[in-house]
Design an enzyme around this catalytic site. Structure first.
Site, mmCIF file in Angstrom:
data_model
loop_
_atom_site.group_PDB
_atom_site.id
_atom_site.type_symbol
_atom_site.label_atom_id
_atom_site.label_comp_id
_atom_site.label_asym_id
_atom_site.label_seq_id
_atom_site.Cartn_x
_atom_site.Cartn_y
_atom_site.Cartn_z
ATOM 1 C CG HIS A 59 -1.817 1.185 1.339
ATOM 2 N ND1 HIS A 59 -2.864 1.263 2.206
ATOM 3 C CD2 HIS A 59 -1.791 2.389 0.719
ATOM 4 C CE1 HIS A 59 -3.465 2.450 2.100
ATOM 5 N NE2 HIS A 59 -2.822 3.146 1.218
ATOM 6 C CD GLU A 133 0.218 5.346 -1.079
ATOM 7 O OE1 GLU A 133 1.005 5.427 -0.138
ATOM 8 O OE2 GLU A 133 -1.018 5.465 -0.943
ATOM 9 C CG HIS A 137 2.605 8.576 2.134
ATOM 10 N ND1 HIS A 137 2.209 8.940 3.404
ATOM 11 C CD2 HIS A 137 1.492 8.095 1.521
ATOM 12 C CE1 HIS A 137 0.909 8.678 3.558
ATOM 13 N NE2 HIS A 137 0.452 8.173 2.421
HETATM 14 P P1 5GP Z 1 -3.333 6.728 1.702
HETATM 15 O O1 5GP Z 1 -3.927 5.695 2.621
HETATM 16 O O2 5GP Z 1 -2.012 6.339 1.153
HETATM 17 O O3 5GP Z 1 -3.355 8.108 2.248
HETATM 18 O O4 5GP Z 1 -4.386 6.790 0.477
HETATM 19 C C1 5GP Z 1 -4.604 5.736 -0.384
HETATM 20 C C2 5GP Z 1 -5.255 6.288 -1.645
HETATM 21 O O5 5GP Z 1 -4.918 5.455 -2.734
HETATM 22 C C3 5GP Z 1 -6.775 6.343 -1.566
HETATM 23 O O6 5GP Z 1 -7.222 7.527 -2.174
HETATM 24 C C4 5GP Z 1 -7.218 5.140 -2.381
HETATM 25 O O7 5GP Z 1 -8.429 5.368 -3.057
HETATM 26 C C5 5GP Z 1 -6.085 5.009 -3.389
HETATM 27 N N1 5GP Z 1 -5.846 3.617 -3.793
HETATM 28 C C6 5GP Z 1 -5.687 3.185 -5.038
HETATM 29 N N2 5GP Z 1 -5.499 1.874 -5.067
HETATM 30 C C7 5GP Z 1 -5.536 1.436 -3.781
HETATM 31 C C8 5GP Z 1 -5.397 0.156 -3.176
HETATM 32 O O8 5GP Z 1 -5.206 -0.885 -3.807
HETATM 33 N N3 5GP Z 1 -5.470 0.119 -1.821
HETATM 34 C C9 5GP Z 1 -5.674 1.235 -1.055
HETATM 35 N N4 5GP Z 1 -5.731 1.102 0.282
HETATM 36 N N5 5GP Z 1 -5.792 2.472 -1.596
HETATM 37 C C10 5GP Z 1 -5.730 2.565 -2.956
#
Ligand code: 5GP
Length: 244
Positions: A59, A133, A137
């Site tokens: 993630h 990401e 981050h």
């Molecule tokens: P973070 O948790 O890094 O702040 O946000 C994750 C972002 O990435 C969210 O906007 C989510 O919609 C997007 N995203 C795209 N693909 C994925 C995935 O496979 N898993 C997750 N958890 N978020 C994803």
């Protein structure tokens, strides 16, 4: 005069370094179990590249502070500085720009596609996930994009969570449940470092293992014991690891 100019140059380069180096304490290396991401009321979609393997997927790799910056003084300071969250830095400004270039990570794309696939239905394009990401981050990681993604891949390869859990008898199943302590003990024993677990719920409200947060040193190379204990959202003592 020459001395003054030289001192000025040294001072300004020191300031440039200190204003760009992020003072975070460790990384969270976060992997998600695809079965648990897909198994909620929200559902999921497979990326353009097809259904990912039944394996933990990355993630993100998130710089984090050991102590949240709270309180009024800090709040006013951070509202002046802007952009910083309370417990981690995010969306940092970089001199080399904030956008992720596909060219810079071209040799990693195949491995990223397998190990860091998107499951979101917003877009089937995993590159969008990596870019997001990176911007949120990675820009605060003090690493260049290639190192940032290469180190995340190396961490996943060095500590294969799916294999670690399988070796402890924790295998994907829609009927079996596992104690939380058996999951965290298996990870700690195999990696030499404690991790944090996060759960979510399936459509029937059953608790399932969703994400594993491993803690990593500031170089993004070595696992460390997690300095913080996060809220796990794991109610009860047992979790599912649903089939994917
Ligand atoms: P973070 O948790 O890094 O702040 O946000 C994750 C972002 O990435 C969210 O906007 C989510 O919609 C997007 N995203 C795209 N693909 C994925 C995935 O496979 N898993 C997750 N958890 N978020 C994803």
């Amino acid at each position: 005069m020459k001395l003054a100019v030289a001192c000025g140059l040294v001072l300004s380069s020191l300031l440039a370094v200190s204003s760009t180096a992020e003072q975070f304490d460790f990384f969270y290396f976060v992997q998600q179990w695809p079965g648990s991401f897909c198994d909620t009321w929200r559902g999921c979609c497979f990326p353009d590249t097809g259904k990912p393997a039944a394996d933990f997927g990355i993630h993100g790799l998130w710089p984090n502070y050991a102590q949240c910056h709270g309180g009024d003084d800090d709040a006013s300071f951070f509202s002046i500085v802007g952009r910083r969250g309370k417990c981690w830095p995010e969306y940092c400004e970089r001199e080399d720009g904030n956008a992720l270039s596909p060219w810079e990570i071209r040799d990693l794309v195949a491995s990223l596609g397998r190990n860091w696939p998107t499951l979101s239905c917003r877009s089937g394009d995993s590159f969008e996930f990596w870019s997001y990401e990176w911007k949120k981050h990675g820009t605060c990681s003090n690493l260049r994009p290639h190192d940032y993604f290469a180190r995340a891949l190396a961490l996943k390869e060095a500590h294969n969570l799916t294999a670690i859990l399988a070796a402890a008898g924790i295998v994907p199943s829609d009927t079996e449940t596992y104690s939380l302590s058996s999951v965290s003990d298996a990870i700690a024993a195999a990696t030499g470092a404690t991790a944090n677990l996060q759960c979510n719920r399936d459509k029937d409200g059953q608790t399932q293992l969703y994400q594993v947060f491993q803690c990593v040193d500031r170089e993004a190379k070595k696992l460390i014991d997690c300095p913080l204990h996060m809220r796990s959202r794991c109610s009860g003592d047992r979790v599912k690891l649903p089939l994917f």
